[in-house]
Design a protein around this motif. Structure first.
Motif, mmCIF file in Angstrom:
data_model
loop_
_atom_site.group_PDB
_atom_site.id
_atom_site.type_symbol
_atom_site.label_atom_id
_atom_site.label_comp_id
_atom_site.label_asym_id
_atom_site.label_seq_id
_atom_site.Cartn_x
_atom_site.Cartn_y
_atom_site.Cartn_z
ATOM 1 N N GLU A 51 30.385 13.457 28.931
ATOM 2 C CA GLU A 51 29.354 13.600 29.969
ATOM 3 C C GLU A 51 29.965 14.081 31.276
ATOM 4 O OE1 GLU A 51 26.787 12.306 33.375
ATOM 5 O OE2 GLU A 51 28.870 11.833 32.913
ATOM 6 N N GLU A 52 31.149 13.573 31.585
ATOM 7 C CA GLU A 52 31.793 13.923 32.852
ATOM 8 C C GLU A 52 32.300 15.369 32.871
ATOM 9 O OE1 GLU A 52 31.428 12.143 35.255
ATOM 10 O OE2 GLU A 52 31.489 10.012 34.748
ATOM 11 N N ARG A 53 32.263 16.021 31.751
ATOM 12 C CA ARG A 53 32.674 17.425 31.669
ATOM 13 C C ARG A 53 31.488 18.331 31.365
ATOM 14 N NH1 ARG A 53 37.830 17.812 27.870
ATOM 15 N NH2 ARG A 53 37.834 19.916 28.776
ATOM 16 N N GLY A 54 30.294 17.875 31.763
ATOM 17 C CA GLY A 54 29.111 18.714 31.625
ATOM 18 C C GLY A 54 28.198 18.362 30.474
ATOM 19 N N GLY A 55 28.188 17.095 30.067
ATOM 20 C CA GLY A 55 27.263 16.683 29.003
ATOM 21 C C GLY A 55 27.587 17.272 27.647
ATOM 22 N N ILE A 56 28.869 17.380 27.334
ATOM 23 C CA ILE A 56 29.288 18.024 26.085
ATOM 24 C C ILE A 56 28.648 17.367 24.868
ATOM 25 C CG2 ILE A 56 31.262 18.457 24.566
ATOM 26 C CD1 ILE A 56 32.964 18.784 27.122
ATOM 27 N N GLN A 103 16.289 15.090 37.931
ATOM 28 C CA GLN A 103 17.715 15.357 37.824
ATOM 29 C C GLN A 103 17.896 16.769 37.284
ATOM 30 O OE1 GLN A 103 19.924 13.309 34.677
ATOM 31 N NE2 GLN A 103 18.023 12.587 33.743
ATOM 32 N N ALA A 104 19.072 17.315 37.511
ATOM 33 C CA ALA A 104 19.407 18.659 37.032
ATOM 34 C C ALA A 104 18.380 19.699 37.493
ATOM 35 C CB ALA A 104 19.542 18.678 35.514
ATOM 36 N N GLY A 105 17.825 19.493 38.696
ATOM 37 C CA GLY A 105 16.944 20.493 39.275
ATOM 38 C C GLY A 105 15.496 20.435 38.847
ATOM 39 N N GLY A 106 15.068 19.368 38.186
ATOM 40 C CA GLY A 106 13.676 19.298 37.765
ATOM 41 C C GLY A 106 13.242 17.884 37.443
ATOM 42 N N MET A 107 11.940 17.727 37.237
ATOM 43 C CA MET A 107 11.392 16.426 36.894
ATOM 44 C C MET A 107 11.829 16.034 35.483
ATOM 45 S SD MET A 107 7.402 15.146 36.865
ATOM 46 C CE MET A 107 6.910 16.208 35.498
ATOM 47 N N CYS A 108 12.263 14.790 35.336
ATOM 48 C CA CYS A 108 12.653 14.302 34.017
ATOM 49 C C CYS A 108 11.772 13.152 33.552
ATOM 50 C CB CYS A 108 14.120 13.876 34.007
ATOM 51 S SG CYS A 108 14.538 12.600 35.226
ATOM 52 N N ALA A 109 11.086 12.501 34.494
ATOM 53 C CA ALA A 109 10.204 11.381 34.151
ATOM 54 C C ALA A 109 9.058 11.333 35.147
ATOM 55 C CB ALA A 109 10.970 10.063 34.161
ATOM 56 N N SER A 110 7.931 10.819 34.706
ATOM 57 C CA SER A 110 6.764 10.712 35.583
ATOM 58 C C SER A 110 6.888 9.502 36.497
ATOM 59 C CB SER A 110 5.492 10.591 34.743
ATOM 60 O OG SER A 110 5.496 9.368 34.009
ATOM 61 N N ASN A 111 6.210 9.555 37.635
ATOM 62 C CA ASN A 111 6.182 8.406 38.528
ATOM 63 C C ASN A 111 5.517 7.206 37.869
ATOM 64 O OD1 ASN A 111 7.544 9.415 40.787
ATOM 65 N ND2 ASN A 111 5.694 10.426 41.555
ATOM 66 N N GLU A 112 4.499 7.460 37.044
ATOM 67 C CA GLU A 112 3.807 6.359 36.361
ATOM 68 C C GLU A 112 4.769 5.603 35.452
ATOM 69 O OE1 GLU A 112 0.788 9.463 37.424
ATOM 70 O OE2 GLU A 112 2.798 9.467 36.551
ATOM 71 N N THR A 169 22.820 13.257 34.326
ATOM 72 C CA THR A 169 23.429 12.464 33.273
ATOM 73 C C THR A 169 22.889 12.967 31.945
ATOM 74 O OG1 THR A 169 24.070 10.237 32.592
ATOM 75 C CG2 THR A 169 21.753 10.569 33.169
ATOM 76 N N ASP A 170 23.316 12.370 30.857
ATOM 77 C CA ASP A 170 23.020 12.904 29.524
ATOM 78 C C ASP A 170 21.537 13.086 29.242
ATOM 79 O OD1 ASP A 170 25.629 13.255 28.456
ATOM 80 O OD2 ASP A 170 25.788 11.104 28.104
ATOM 81 N N THR A 171 20.684 12.225 29.794
ATOM 82 C CA THR A 171 19.253 12.337 29.480
ATOM 83 C C THR A 171 18.644 13.641 29.988
ATOM 84 O OG1 THR A 171 18.827 10.931 31.414
ATOM 85 C CG2 THR A 171 18.754 9.877 29.246
ATOM 86 N N ALA A 172 19.323 14.327 30.919
ATOM 87 C CA ALA A 172 18.837 15.638 31.360
ATOM 88 C C ALA A 172 18.802 16.639 30.215
ATOM 89 C CB ALA A 172 19.718 16.179 32.486
ATOM 90 N N GLU A 173 19.639 16.434 29.195
ATOM 91 C CA GLU A 173 19.694 17.355 28.059
ATOM 92 C C GLU A 173 18.511 17.183 27.108
ATOM 93 O OE1 GLU A 173 21.824 19.727 27.931
ATOM 94 O OE2 GLU A 173 23.005 19.041 29.647
ATOM 95 N N PHE A 174 17.759 16.098 27.253
ATOM 96 C CA PHE A 174 16.677 15.791 26.317
ATOM 97 C C PHE A 174 15.289 16.089 26.887
ATOM 98 C CE2 PHE A 174 20.268 13.178 25.090
ATOM 99 C CZ PHE A 174 20.293 13.306 23.715
ATOM 100 N N THR A 175 15.217 16.616 28.104
ATOM 101 C CA THR A 175 13.916 16.732 28.774
ATOM 102 C C THR A 175 12.958 17.719 28.122
ATOM 103 O OG1 THR A 175 14.876 18.305 30.349
ATOM 104 C CG2 THR A 175 14.809 15.981 31.007
ATOM 105 N N ASP A 176 13.474 18.674 27.350
ATOM 106 C CA ASP A 176 12.585 19.614 26.648
ATOM 107 C C ASP A 176 12.043 19.037 25.346
ATOM 108 O OD1 ASP A 176 12.777 21.591 28.547
ATOM 109 O OD2 ASP A 176 14.381 22.672 27.538
ATOM 110 N N LEU A 177 12.594 17.913 24.924
ATOM 111 C CA LEU A 177 12.224 17.324 23.630
ATOM 112 C C LEU A 177 11.566 15.953 23.757
ATOM 113 C CD1 LEU A 177 15.524 18.185 21.717
ATOM 114 C CD2 LEU A 177 13.379 19.463 21.665
#
Length: 224
Positions: A82-87, A121-130, A156-164
Motif C-alpha cells: 500500500e505504501e508503494r501505491g496500492g500494489i 480520497q484519491a481525488g473523488g468521493m468514495c463513500a456517501s455522507n449517509e 488507502t487501499d479502499t480507493a482501488e475498490f470504488t468502481d466496484l
C-alpha cells in the motif's frame, strides 16, 4: 489463502447477506527489517525507540485480526505494497473484479487521528455522507469515541475498490505522525475502537453511493 501478489485473503462470510470487506495493509515504512522496539508513554501513547512505530498500518492489521478472532462475518483482505501505491489492492482488483462486486462496503482501518470516517480520497468521493454518518454513530456507542464524516482523505487501499463497491471508507485508528520517528499510537483510543467495532452491525449500514460515482459532474465542472 495467499494470492500471487502476496495478499492474504480470509473469507469468514456465513451467507449471501454478509457483504462487508475489511482491509488493512501489512507493509510499513521502515528502512530495515527486524523486530521494532517500542516504548510506552505515561499518557497512553506508544512510540518506537528511535524508529518509525509502524502503527500505519500495524494497528489496522491488529483490528482485522481482532474482528476475525471474534468471528465477525466478512471478507478480510490483508494487502501488500500500500505504501508503494496500492500494489496489492490494485492487483487484487485487476485479477478478480467479479469477486469484489459481491460487496456493498469496503472498510479500511488506516487513517491517522481519532475521529475520521473518510468520504473522499484519491481525488473523488468514495463513500456517501449517509453511510459515513451511520457508521460514525455506530462507533460512538462507546461514549469515549467521537467520529464524523471526513472528506479530507488522501489514499488507502479502499480507493482501488470504488468502481466496484458502493461504500468505501477509511477509519481513524489512533496513530499520528506516520512515516516518521515521531509516529505514535493512542492506545486508549485503539482499545476503545477495538471494543466498538465488535458492536457495529456492518451489514445493516445504509448503502447510498453507486459504484463508480466519484461525486464529480464533468458537464458543469462542479462537485455535486
Amino acid at each position: 489463502y495467499v494470492d500471487e501478489t502476496g495478499n492474504l485473503h480470509v473469507d469468514l462470510r456465513e451467507g449471501e447477506a454478509d457483504r462487508t470487506l475489511f482491509v488493512a495493509h501489512m507493509d510499513t515504512v521502515h528502512k530495515d527489517d527486524g523486530i521494532n522496539q517500542f516504548k510506552r508513554m505515561t499518557n497512553g501513547m506508544w512510540l518506537a525507540d528511535g524508529d518509525v512505530l509502524g502503527a500505519d498500518d500495524g494497528a489496522g492489521v491488529a483490528l482485522l485480526v481482532h474482528l476475525a478472532m471474534a468471528k465477525v462475518p466478512g471478507y478480510y483482505l490483508f494487502t501488500v505494497g500500500e505504501e508503494r501505491g496500492g500494489i496489492g489492492a490494485r492487483a487484487a482488483v485487476k485479477a478478480t473484479p467479479e469477486r469484489w462486486q459481491q460487496f456493498d462496503r469496503a472498510i479500511a482501518f488506516d487513517r491517522r487521528g481519532v475521529d475520521s470516517v473518510i468520504t473522499e480520497q484519491a481525488g473523488g468521493m468514495c463513500a456517501s455522507n449517509e453511510f459515513a454518518e451511520a457508521l460514525a454513530l455506530a462507533l460512538m456507542a462507546d461514549e469515549s469515541l467521537m467520529y464524523s464524516p471526513d472528506p479530507t482523505g488522501v489514499y488507502t487501499d479502499t480507493a482501488e475498490f470504488t468502481d466496484l463497491i458502493a461504500e468505501c471508507t477509511n477509519i481513524s485508528v489512533g496513530y499520528d505522525h506516520e512515516h516518521t520517528q515521531k509516529e505514535s499510537l493512542d492506545t486508549y483510543h485503539f482499545a476503545a475502537l477495538a471494543e466498538a467495532v465488535l458492536k457495529v452491525k456492518w451489514d445493516e449500514l445504509p448503502v447510498t453511493r453507486k459504484p463508480g460515482d466519484n461525486g464529480w459532474d464533468y458537464n458543469t465542472a462542479n462537485t455535486v
